[in-house]
Scaffold this active site. Structure first.
Site, mmCIF file in Angstrom:
data_model
loop_
_atom_site.group_PDB
_atom_site.id
_atom_site.type_symbol
_atom_site.label_atom_id
_atom_site.label_comp_id
_atom_site.label_asym_id
_atom_site.label_seq_id
_atom_site.Cartn_x
_atom_site.Cartn_y
_atom_site.Cartn_z
ATOM 1 N N TYR A 52 3.893 66.160 122.613
ATOM 2 C CA TYR A 52 3.346 67.083 123.616
ATOM 3 C C TYR A 52 2.276 66.424 124.480
ATOM 4 C CZ TYR A 52 6.214 70.726 121.725
ATOM 5 O OH TYR A 52 7.312 71.469 121.355
ATOM 6 N N HIS A 105 8.083 80.637 126.421
ATOM 7 C CA HIS A 105 7.969 79.571 125.422
ATOM 8 C C HIS A 105 6.586 78.915 125.428
ATOM 9 C CE1 HIS A 105 12.655 79.028 125.219
ATOM 10 N NE2 HIS A 105 12.230 80.130 124.631
ATOM 11 N N THR A 172 19.327 76.662 133.384
ATOM 12 C CA THR A 172 19.232 76.729 131.918
ATOM 13 C C THR A 172 20.628 76.644 131.310
ATOM 14 O OG1 THR A 172 18.479 78.048 130.022
ATOM 15 C CG2 THR A 172 19.026 79.259 132.022
ATOM 16 N N SER A 173 20.716 75.933 130.176
ATOM 17 C CA SER A 173 22.021 75.669 129.579
ATOM 18 C C SER A 173 22.596 76.879 128.849
ATOM 19 C CB SER A 173 21.915 74.497 128.598
ATOM 20 O OG SER A 173 20.975 74.808 127.581
ATOM 21 N N ALA A 215 19.414 72.874 141.815
ATOM 22 C CA ALA A 215 18.539 74.013 142.092
ATOM 23 C C ALA A 215 17.786 73.841 143.411
ATOM 24 C CB ALA A 215 17.540 74.193 140.937
HETATM 25 N N1 APR Z 1 19.538 71.906 139.189
HETATM 26 C C1 APR Z 1 20.033 72.939 138.473
HETATM 27 N N2 APR Z 1 20.344 72.845 137.168
HETATM 28 C C2 APR Z 1 20.156 71.661 136.572
HETATM 29 C C3 APR Z 1 19.644 70.523 137.253
HETATM 30 C C4 APR Z 1 19.334 70.684 138.628
HETATM 31 N N3 APR Z 1 18.851 69.684 139.368
HETATM 32 N N4 APR Z 1 19.579 69.482 136.373
HETATM 33 C C5 APR Z 1 20.027 69.948 135.213
HETATM 34 N N5 APR Z 1 20.381 71.254 135.315
HETATM 35 C C6 APR Z 1 20.905 72.161 134.289
HETATM 36 C C7 APR Z 1 21.764 71.472 133.258
HETATM 37 O O1 APR Z 1 23.119 71.411 133.684
HETATM 38 C C8 APR Z 1 21.574 72.373 132.050
HETATM 39 O O2 APR Z 1 22.564 73.398 132.028
HETATM 40 O O3 APR Z 1 19.816 72.691 133.592
HETATM 41 C C9 APR Z 1 20.194 73.000 132.262
HETATM 42 C C10 APR Z 1 19.115 72.457 131.347
HETATM 43 O O4 APR Z 1 19.416 72.827 130.043
HETATM 44 P P1 APR Z 1 18.480 72.454 128.810
HETATM 45 O O5 APR Z 1 18.119 71.026 128.852
HETATM 46 O O6 APR Z 1 19.172 72.964 127.583
HETATM 47 O O7 APR Z 1 17.136 73.296 129.099
HETATM 48 P P2 APR Z 1 16.826 74.815 128.813
HETATM 49 O O8 APR Z 1 18.036 75.666 128.997
HETATM 50 O O9 APR Z 1 15.607 75.145 129.609
HETATM 51 O O10 APR Z 1 16.433 74.782 127.278
HETATM 52 C C11 APR Z 1 16.023 75.975 126.665
HETATM 53 O O11 APR Z 1 15.401 74.821 124.670
HETATM 54 O O12 APR Z 1 14.488 72.934 123.663
HETATM 55 C C12 APR Z 1 14.277 74.251 124.029
HETATM 56 O O13 APR Z 1 12.229 75.335 124.293
HETATM 57 C C13 APR Z 1 13.097 74.431 124.933
HETATM 58 O O14 APR Z 1 12.785 75.974 126.743
HETATM 59 C C14 APR Z 1 13.690 75.049 126.181
HETATM 60 C C15 APR Z 1 14.946 75.703 125.651
#
Ligand code: APR
Length: 232
Positions: A52, A105, A172-173, A215
């Site tokens: 962190y 979070h 977000t994934s 995005a």
């Molecule tokens: N524009 C739009 N989307 C994007 C871009 C971009 N430039 N780059 C990547 N992505 C998408 C990816 O395709 C993916 O689907 O953003 C998503 C990121 O996914 P994760 O890495 O899984 O992040 P997130 O969904 O925020 O994770 C959720 O998991 O580890 C924990 O607490 C952590 O808050 C986090 C949570």
């Protein structure tokens, strides 16, 4: 029109903040799930603080991108009718000008004292057991929500989702609950749903509409659809 926006790591990717699951998903050989848990903190607090501290230090070198700025522009127009719920622990929404932001979070720039339960702004390293600014105890942890902990503000989020006209999920994934389930909650209440993501998320089939791309392009374009072209 009342809008709830959910953001994830993808909205900060073009600012240079790494996402969790796009590349190999590893941090110096550790899976994120192995450093972002209460158990990891008990077992190896030095490692968890290192993780962190590095992320907090990296914030100084990044700036908001057009997607963050477009959401701030939308808030200027909608006021209380826009709520941004973010899974991100960075402060890029606030630096872009958004004020109605819930960090479900937690936040990198806050410390939580396990001795007095106080929360304090924090922009330096937390490793090395610094004293709590409130009570002086060397008992600070990052004020972030780890796997296995309950996200913040869930009552307000679910209430806002139920009263929204539109739910938009950005970058977000869809892999981590409860945020991944918001689209289903929204749909159950008859709320229109839109996904803006680089690629189809795990929950993409739940959205009434999905647009795929960066995005930094999609979010300003969507806000222009709603408000017309930006003045600048
Ligand atoms: N524009 C739009 N989307 C994007 C871009 C971009 N430039 N780059 C990547 N992505 C998408 C990816 O395709 C993916 O689907 O953003 C998503 C990121 O996914 P994760 O890495 O899984 O992040 P997130 O969904 O925020 O994770 C959720 O998991 O580890 C924990 O607490 C952590 O808050 C986090 C949570």
């Amino acid at each position: 029109m009342r809008i709830v926006v959910l953001t994830g790591a993808g909205i900060s990717a073009e600012s240079g903040v790494p996402t969790f699951r796009d590349a190999d998903g590893l941090w110096e050989g550790h899976r994120v799930e192995d450093v972002a848990t209460p158990e990891a903190y008990v077992a190896d607090p030095v490692l968890v603080h290192e993780f962190y501290d590095a992320r907090r230090a990296a914030l100084a070198g990044v700036v908001p991108n057009p997607a963050h700025r477009a959401l701030a522009r939308l808030e200027e127009a909608l006021g209380d009718d826009l709520l941004v719920v973010t899974q991100n622990i960075d402060d890029l929404h606030e630096r872009a000008g958004s004020t109605r932001v819930l960090h479900m979070h937690g936040e990198l720039l806050k410390a939580w004292c396990l001795a007095c339960e106080g929360r304090h702004p924090w922009d330096g390293p937390m490793g090395g057991d610094p004293a709590c600014p409130g009570c002086g105890a060397p008992a600070l942890r990052p004020d972030v929500v780890w796997f296995g902990e309950i996200p913040y503000e869930m009552d307000r989020i679910l209430d806002s989702l139920g009263r929204a006209d539109l739910f938009v999920s950005i970058g977000t994934s869809g892999a981590v609950y409860p945020a991944a389930g918001f689209v289903q909650q929204a749909a159950r209440h008859g709320v229109r749903t839109l996904e803006l993501n680089l690629q189809p998320s795990e929950g993409t089939a739940w959205f009434r509409e999905a647009r795929h791309g960066p995005a930094g392009v999609l979010v300003p374009a969507w806000v222009e659809d709603l408000l017309g072209p930006a003045a600048d």
